[in-house]
Design an enzyme around this catalytic site. Structure first.
Site, short mmCIF file in Angstrom:
data_model
loop_
_atom_site.label_atom_id
_atom_site.label_comp_id
_atom_site.label_asym_id
_atom_site.label_seq_id
_atom_site.Cartn_x
_atom_site.Cartn_y
_atom_site.Cartn_z
N SER A 239 -5.82 92.31 -56.08
CA SER A 239 -7.07 92.73 -56.73
C SER A 239 -7.67 93.88 -55.95
O SER A 239 -7.18 94.26 -54.89
CB SER A 239 -8.05 91.56 -56.76
OG SER A 239 -8.65 91.41 -55.49
N LYS A 240 -8.75 94.41 -56.50
CA LYS A 240 -9.39 95.55 -55.86
C LYS A 240 -9.76 95.28 -54.42
O LYS A 240 -9.78 96.19 -53.59
CB LYS A 240 -10.66 95.93 -56.63
CG LYS A 240 -10.38 96.87 -57.76
CD LYS A 240 -11.67 97.40 -58.34
CE LYS A 240 -11.33 98.30 -59.52
NZ LYS A 240 -12.42 98.46 -60.43
N ARG A 241 -10.09 94.05 -54.15
CA ARG A 241 -10.51 93.72 -52.78
C ARG A 241 -9.38 93.88 -51.75
O ARG A 241 -9.63 94.01 -50.57
CB ARG A 241 -11.02 92.27 -52.73
CG ARG A 241 -12.54 92.19 -52.74
CD ARG A 241 -12.99 90.78 -52.97
NE ARG A 241 -12.79 90.40 -54.36
CZ ARG A 241 -12.22 89.27 -54.77
NH1 ARG A 241 -11.78 88.40 -53.90
NH2 ARG A 241 -12.08 89.01 -56.05
N ASP A 242 -8.16 93.84 -52.21
CA ASP A 242 -7.03 93.88 -51.27
C ASP A 242 -6.62 95.28 -50.86
O ASP A 242 -5.64 95.48 -50.18
CB ASP A 242 -5.81 93.20 -51.90
CG ASP A 242 -6.13 91.79 -52.30
OD1 ASP A 242 -6.59 91.05 -51.43
OD2 ASP A 242 -5.93 91.45 -53.47
N GLY A 243 -7.36 96.26 -51.27
CA GLY A 243 -6.95 97.64 -51.02
C GLY A 243 -7.17 98.34 -52.33
O GLY A 243 -7.74 97.78 -53.26
#
Ligand code: GLU
Length: 468
Positions: A239-243
């Site tokens: 997801s966006k949070r992972d990079g």
């Protein structure tokens, strides 16, 4: 001839997962001297797909992935879809269904109450009567009522679907005439001559429906390769949070296209334990049969490591050109080679490299006070003054080795260790500890600037002493 495709839905930007399957499709086509086609699935009229399409094309351009032939836009193909819908209707392979939304809802409720799968009951499949008035029909395809649909998947092996469990006579055109997703994908893939479909395994459940369309229209079914998803370190979908998920964000962060492509090819595909692949090697070695069966794990350190490798191996002229995007203008700097040779070894991204360059070519905006205190203990001021004198006397200096020589002169003269001059000089020139060799720094900024920075640091040191 192998014909592959990438078929993004323009939803805003090119997604890193999409890029990976695009890359696989691209490589497989190139390896076989085939074709890699691009189809924009822009049937969702609510979205601003024009801008989103441009974003995808821009990302492709950045990465150097060219597609072959004209780009196909689904939004321009209504007449084609209509033709095939009409054909199926004429052949009795599809039919008009006049069930209203209310009737469908009631059927669903009843099925759910009976703990059955919600499913269209086929009531208009063989309808011969007079259609109810005032209902715009949808068009449903006659799907097999029983038996198996087998997806021969090049990654997962044979995946067997029971027609009864997963299919009903699904809608191929809505009541306003617009065709539905699985129908247009199958029609387009067939008409574009796609014979190898490489895509994310989130599409596997669509495949039996697409096969039903293929069979109804008498088209040849392509080979499928459904690629497992990319997971984060916690084993969840990326997801966006992972990079970043937007491919162009990698450009902004200072990744090289070569590094990103190399990183992606190894997410879910391998060739022995080789990690570094040039584009030429990827094209030569990629084979979808070697796609891993399990999800791959996104690993930022790996990407950084690859990026550092590619930065190191990119010629300085090219690096200088790339750094302009990060506000660094080095192309005509006469010490560009010395500077980049020294810094390229140390940078994980172009952005980092740009910062390193700035920290050298611009005089320090501030001094790290802790470093200053530590470095300016004892005789540091006297040592720097002597160094400045010797530098002035030294005539013209160009090379790092020439600056090094002056430092050694002072070291010998005073009988001190290297650190005694190195530490205060470093803080004077850069405002802090760390960074590349001082001889390189001095050669890059030149003698006058070295003297200016030393003088300024000495003023700062005096001010600090007064404050204390
Ligand atoms: N348009 C689909 C997507 O963006 C891909 C369709 C396909 O590959 O079959 O997810």
């Amino acid at each position: 001839m192998v014909v592959t495709r990438f078929a993004p839905s323009p939803t805003g930007y090119l997604h890193i997962g999409g890029l990976r399957t695009a890359l696989f499709s691209y490589l497989w086509a190139r390896k076989n001297n085939g074709k890699f086609l691009l189809r924009i699935e822009d049937t969702d009229k609510k979205r601003n797909s024009k801008e989103a399409t441009e974003a995808i094309l821009k990302a492709f351009e950045w990465l150097g992935l060219e597609s072959d032939g004209e780009i196909v836009y689904q939004s321009e193909r209504d007449a084609i879809y209509k033709k095939y819908i009409d054909q199926l209707l004429a052949e009795g392979k599809a039919y008009k269904c006049y069930m209203t939304k209310e009737e469908l809802d009631a059927l669903r409720e009843e099925q759910m109450a009976n703990k059955q799968r919600a499913k269209y009951d086929g009531r208009y499949r063989d309808f011969k009567g007079t259609p109810p008035e005032g209902v715009e029909p949808v068009i449903r395809i006659k799907a097999p009522l029983s038996g198996e649909i087998v997806v021969h998947d090049g990654v997962k092996g044979d995946v067997v679907f029971q027609a009864e469990d997963i299919l009903d006579d699904f809608i191929i055109a809505r009541s306003d005439g617009s065709p539905t997703y699985n129908f247009v994908v199958a029609v387009d893939d067939a008409l574009m001559g796609i014979n190898e479909v490489i895509r994310g395994d989130d599409h596997l459940s669509n495949t039996p429906k697409q096969i039903v369309v293929y069979e109804a229209l008498g088209f040849d079914i392509p080979n499928y390769y459904h690629v497992p998803m990319i997971h984060n370190q916690q084993g969840k979908k990326l997801s966006k949070r992972d990079g970043a998920t937007d491919v162009m964000a990698y450009k902004e962060m200072g990744y090289l296209p070569e590094a990103l492509l190399n990183f992606l090819v190894r997410l879910g595909w391998s060739h022995g334990d080789q990690e570094i692949f040039s584009m030429e090697e990827m094209k030569e070695l990629f084979d979808p049969k070697d796609i891993n069966k399990s999800a791959s794990i996104y690993n930022t350190e790996k990407l950084d490591w690859l990026n550092a490798h590619y930065i190191k191996n990119t010629p300085n002229d090219k690096i200088a050109e790339l750094l302009t995007d990060f506000g660094v203008m080095l192309s005509s700097h006469d010490k560009k080679e010395i500077l980049l040779d020294a810094l390229k070894e140390r940078a994980k991204t172009l952005k980092e490299l740009a910062n390193m360059v700035q920290e050298i070519i611009n005089e320090p905006k501030e001094y790290d006070e802790k470093a200053m205190k530590k470095a300016f203990k004892g005789d540091a001021v006297k040592i720097l003054e002597l160094f400045a004198n010797r530098l002035e006397e030294a005539g013209e200096l160009h090379l790092p080795s020439e600056y090094h020589h002056v430092m050694e002169q002072v070291i010998d003269e005073l009988g001190i260790g290297f650190g005694k001059i190195g530490q205060p000089l470093r803080v004077a020139l850069l405002g802090k500890m760390g960074g590349p060799g001082l001889d390189v720094v001095m050669a890059v900024i030149g003698k006058d600037e070295v003297l200016v920075r030393i003088a300024k640091a000495l003023v700062k040191k005096t001010a600090m002493d007064l404050e204390a």
